[in-house]
Design a protein around this motif. Structure first.
Motif, PDB file in Angstrom:
ATOM      1  N   GLY A 118       0.773  -1.228   0.000  1.00  0.00           N
ATOM      2  CA  GLY A 118       0.000   0.000   0.000  1.00  0.00           C
ATOM      3  C   GLY A 118       0.806   1.279   0.000  1.00  0.00           C
ATOM      4  N   PHE A 119       2.128   1.171  -0.220  1.00  0.00           N
ATOM      5  CA  PHE A 119       2.986   2.361  -0.253  1.00  0.00           C
ATOM      6  C   PHE A 119       3.328   2.690  -1.704  1.00  0.00           C
ATOM      7  N   ARG A 120       2.860   3.831  -2.165  1.00  0.00           N
ATOM      8  CA  ARG A 120       3.100   4.255  -3.541  1.00  0.00           C
ATOM      9  C   ARG A 120       4.226   5.282  -3.567  1.00  0.00           C
ATOM     10  N   VAL A 121       5.261   4.996  -4.331  1.00  0.00           N
ATOM     11  CA  VAL A 121       6.356   5.958  -4.475  1.00  0.00           C
ATOM     12  C   VAL A 121       5.855   7.094  -5.361  1.00  0.00           C
ATOM     13  N   ALA A 122       5.544   8.217  -4.722  1.00  0.00           N
ATOM     14  CA  ALA A 122       4.956   9.346  -5.440  1.00  0.00           C
ATOM     15  C   ALA A 122       6.012  10.171  -6.156  1.00  0.00           C
ATOM     16  N   ALA A 123       7.229  10.225  -5.599  1.00  0.00           N
ATOM     17  CA  ALA A 123       8.264  11.058  -6.212  1.00  0.00           C
ATOM     18  C   ALA A 123       9.641  10.637  -5.742  1.00  0.00           C
ATOM     19  N   LEU A 124      10.617  10.844  -6.630  1.00  0.00           N
ATOM     20  CA  LEU A 124      12.032  10.658  -6.311  1.00  0.00           C
ATOM     21  C   LEU A 124      12.695  12.021  -6.427  1.00  0.00           C
ATOM     22  N   ILE A 125      13.445  12.393  -5.382  1.00  0.00           N
ATOM     23  CA  ILE A 125      14.014  13.736  -5.322  1.00  0.00           C
ATOM     24  C   ILE A 125      15.507  13.663  -5.062  1.00  0.00           C
ATOM     25  N   ASP A 126      16.267  14.486  -5.803  1.00  0.00           N
ATOM     26  CA  ASP A 126      17.708  14.535  -5.614  1.00  0.00           C
ATOM     27  C   ASP A 126      18.198  15.959  -5.867  1.00  0.00           C
ATOM     28  N   ALA A 127      19.301  16.338  -5.185  1.00  0.00           N
ATOM     29  CA  ALA A 127      19.838  17.698  -5.314  1.00  0.00           C
ATOM     30  C   ALA A 127      20.753  17.856  -6.514  1.00  0.00           C
ATOM     31  N   ASP A 128      21.139  16.754  -7.132  1.00  0.00           N
ATOM     32  CA  ASP A 128      22.053  16.815  -8.273  1.00  0.00           C
ATOM     33  C   ASP A 128      21.279  17.182  -9.537  1.00  0.00           C
ATOM     34  N   PRO A 129      21.574  18.342 -10.154  1.00  0.00           N
ATOM     35  CA  PRO A 129      20.859  18.727 -11.377  1.00  0.00           C
ATOM     36  C   PRO A 129      20.999  17.704 -12.494  1.00  0.00           C
ATOM     37  N   ALA A 130      22.113  16.967 -12.501  1.00  0.00           N
ATOM     38  CA  ALA A 130      22.326  15.966 -13.546  1.00  0.00           C
ATOM     39  C   ALA A 130      21.343  14.805 -13.444  1.00  0.00           C
ATOM     40  N   MET A 131      20.750  14.637 -12.250  1.00  0.00           N
ATOM     41  CA  MET A 131      19.791  13.555 -12.053  1.00  0.00           C
ATOM     42  C   MET A 131      18.380  13.950 -12.472  1.00  0.00           C
ATOM     43  N   THR A 132      18.101  15.231 -12.549  1.00  0.00           N
ATOM     44  CA  THR A 132      16.752  15.709 -12.839  1.00  0.00           C
ATOM     45  C   THR A 132      16.263  15.189 -14.189  1.00  0.00           C
ATOM     46  N   GLY A 133      15.096  14.589 -14.157  1.00  0.00           N
ATOM     47  CA  GLY A 133      14.497  14.049 -15.370  1.00  0.00           C
ATOM     48  C   GLY A 133      14.915  12.646 -15.703  1.00  0.00           C
ATOM     49  N   ARG A 134      15.943  12.138 -15.051  1.00  0.00           N
ATOM     50  CA  ARG A 134      16.415  10.786 -15.338  1.00  0.00           C
ATOM     51  C   ARG A 134      15.449   9.767 -14.728  1.00  0.00           C
ATOM     52  N   PRO A 135      14.970   8.798 -15.480  1.00  0.00           N
ATOM     53  CA  PRO A 135      14.048   7.807 -14.915  1.00  0.00           C
ATOM     54  C   PRO A 135      14.776   6.772 -14.069  1.00  0.00           C
ATOM     55  N   VAL A 136      14.243   6.527 -12.893  1.00  0.00           N
ATOM     56  CA  VAL A 136      14.752   5.482 -12.006  1.00  0.00           C
ATOM     57  C   VAL A 136      13.552   4.623 -11.606  1.00  0.00           C
ATOM     58  N   ALA A 137      13.615   3.343 -11.913  1.00  0.00           N
ATOM     59  CA  ALA A 137      12.493   2.428 -11.674  1.00  0.00           C
ATOM     60  C   ALA A 137      11.213   2.954 -12.326  1.00  0.00           C
ATOM     61  N   GLY A 138      11.373   3.614 -13.458  1.00  0.00           N
ATOM     62  CA  GLY A 138      10.227   4.109 -14.201  1.00  0.00           C
ATOM     63  C   GLY A 138       9.674   5.430 -13.716  1.00  0.00           C
ATOM     64  N   ILE A 139      10.344   6.059 -12.741  1.00  0.00           N
ATOM     65  CA  ILE A 139       9.874   7.332 -12.186  1.00  0.00           C
ATOM     66  C   ILE A 139      10.928   8.400 -12.450  1.00  0.00           C
ATOM     67  N   PRO A 140      10.573   9.521 -13.058  1.00  0.00           N
ATOM     68  CA  PRO A 140      11.571  10.568 -13.318  1.00  0.00           C
ATOM     69  C   PRO A 140      11.997  11.263 -12.023  1.00  0.00           C
ATOM     70  N   VAL A 141      13.289  11.466 -11.873  1.00  0.00           N
ATOM     71  CA  VAL A 141      13.809  12.137 -10.682  1.00  0.00           C
ATOM     72  C   VAL A 141      13.516  13.639 -10.791  1.00  0.00           C
ATOM     73  N   GLN A 142      13.091  14.228  -9.680  1.00  0.00           N
ATOM     74  CA  GLN A 142      12.815  15.667  -9.630  1.00  0.00           C
ATOM     75  C   GLN A 142      13.832  16.353  -8.727  1.00  0.00           C
ATOM     76  N   HIS A 143      14.076  17.645  -8.992  1.00  0.00           N
ATOM     77  CA  HIS A 143      15.087  18.374  -8.232  1.00  0.00           C
ATOM     78  C   HIS A 143      14.553  18.729  -6.844  1.00  0.00           C
ATOM     79  N   SER A 144      15.476  18.794  -5.890  1.00  0.00           N
ATOM     80  CA  SER A 144      15.092  19.076  -4.498  1.00  0.00           C
ATOM     81  C   SER A 144      14.506  20.474  -4.311  1.00  0.00           C
ATOM     82  N   ASP A 145      14.726  21.371  -5.253  1.00  0.00           N
ATOM     83  CA  ASP A 145      14.118  22.700  -5.141  1.00  0.00           C
ATOM     84  C   ASP A 145      12.592  22.621  -5.132  1.00  0.00           C
ATOM     85  N   ASP A 146      12.050  21.542  -5.712  1.00  0.00           N
ATOM     86  CA  ASP A 146      10.593  21.396  -5.812  1.00  0.00           C
ATOM     87  C   ASP A 146      10.021  20.517  -4.702  1.00  0.00           C
ATOM     88  N   LEU A 147      10.809  20.219  -3.673  1.00  0.00           N
ATOM     89  CA  LEU A 147      10.384  19.279  -2.630  1.00  0.00           C
ATOM     90  C   LEU A 147       9.058  19.685  -2.002  1.00  0.00           C
TER      91      LEU A 147
END
Length: 267
Positions: A118-147
């Motif tokens: 019953g736990f849905r991974v709603a978002a993946l967040i990282d501070a590295d700009p190079a990670m932004t938009g990169r899909p991990v396990a089918g979920i795009p990584v978002q920047h920590s500025d948008d936390l």
């Protein structure tokens, strides 16, 4: 299905001890395995063995749930699965945000056990700009500025911290300020949180150190046992050990004509 922000588990108001709460997932895992095998009922002894606890403790734990089983029959497996799932809050959807998408964070993102509970991974967040938009396990990584925005829009109340220790407290503070009230911390540091926020810490290095302690103790016990066994062999083979050296019987070991102790001693 309800979402995480609309409900808080009832365990505190019902007075269920924290130790019992910690064992409920163990019971649920064992019951789920039984359910998948179409086992209709289970005795307290069988379920306790599968969960790794004693049966008396299991019956006490279940009494807090209002479930006492049926004498001679045991517990209804499907009903217990529902009952424990409801008590743990698993009958609804819990959006989860994972912060820190390094090796550990990426592994957590791909863990299938979250969705099945019953736990849905709603978002993946990282501070590295190079990670932004990169899909991990089918979920795009978002920047920590948008936390904060992500937490608000997705109604997240559970956050997972998988960052380096040096930034974990800062991330924790931002999560709490944005409305997160439960945190699972994988960072190797102790977090400070206000009242009303629950933190569960998972430190793999600490668990390994505990295992190392037990391994060292077992090795020490084995070495001690081997030393005692070796000492016993030496003592048994030492001169004067045996029937020929009986304390308190001086002068009784008479010798025969050839100087040997006769096979039959004279009366």
């Amino acid at each position: 299905m309800a979402t995480g922000r609309t409900h808080r588990p009832a365990t505190r108001s019902r007075g269920i001890p924290e130790a019992t709460v910690a064992r409920l997932p163990l019971y649920l895992r064992a019951l789920t395995a039984l359910s998948e095998r179409s086992v209709p009922t289970v005795s307290s002894e069988e379920l306790a063995a599968a969960a790794g606890v004693n049966s008396a403790k299991l019956r006490k734990d279940f009494s807090y749930l209002g479930s006492y089983g049926t004498r001679g029959v045991g517990y209804d497996v499907e009903y217990l699965v529902y009952q424990i799932s409801r008590e743990l809050g698993l009958t609804q959807d819990w959006p989860v945000v994972i912060v820190g998408i390094g090796n550990l964070g990426a592994a957590l993102a791909g863990y299938g056990g979250f969705a099945s509970r019953g736990f849905r991974v709603a978002a993946l967040i990282d501070a590295d700009p190079a990670m932004t938009g990169r899909p991990v396990a089918g979920i795009p990584v978002q920047h920590s500025d948008d936390l904060e925005k992500i937490i608000s829009e997705d109604g997240v109340s559970i956050g997972v911290i998988a960052t380096p220790a040096g930034v974990a407290q800062q991330v924790c503070d931002r999560l709490v300020a944005a409305g997160v009230t439960s945190i699972l911390n994988f960072a190797p540091t102790v977090l400070s949180v206000p009242d009303g926020v629950d933190v569960r810490k998972v430190d793999l290095s600490i668990e390994l150190q505990i295992l190392a302690f037990h391994e060292q103790r077992k090795a020490g016990e084995e070495a001690e046992a081997e030393a005692e066994a070796a000492a016993g062999v030496v003592a048994a083979s030492a001169p004067g050990v045996g029937a020929a050296a009986t304390p308190g019987r001086k002068g009784t070991d008479r010798k025969g004509p050839d100087g040997d102790v006769p096979a039959v001693m004279p009366a």
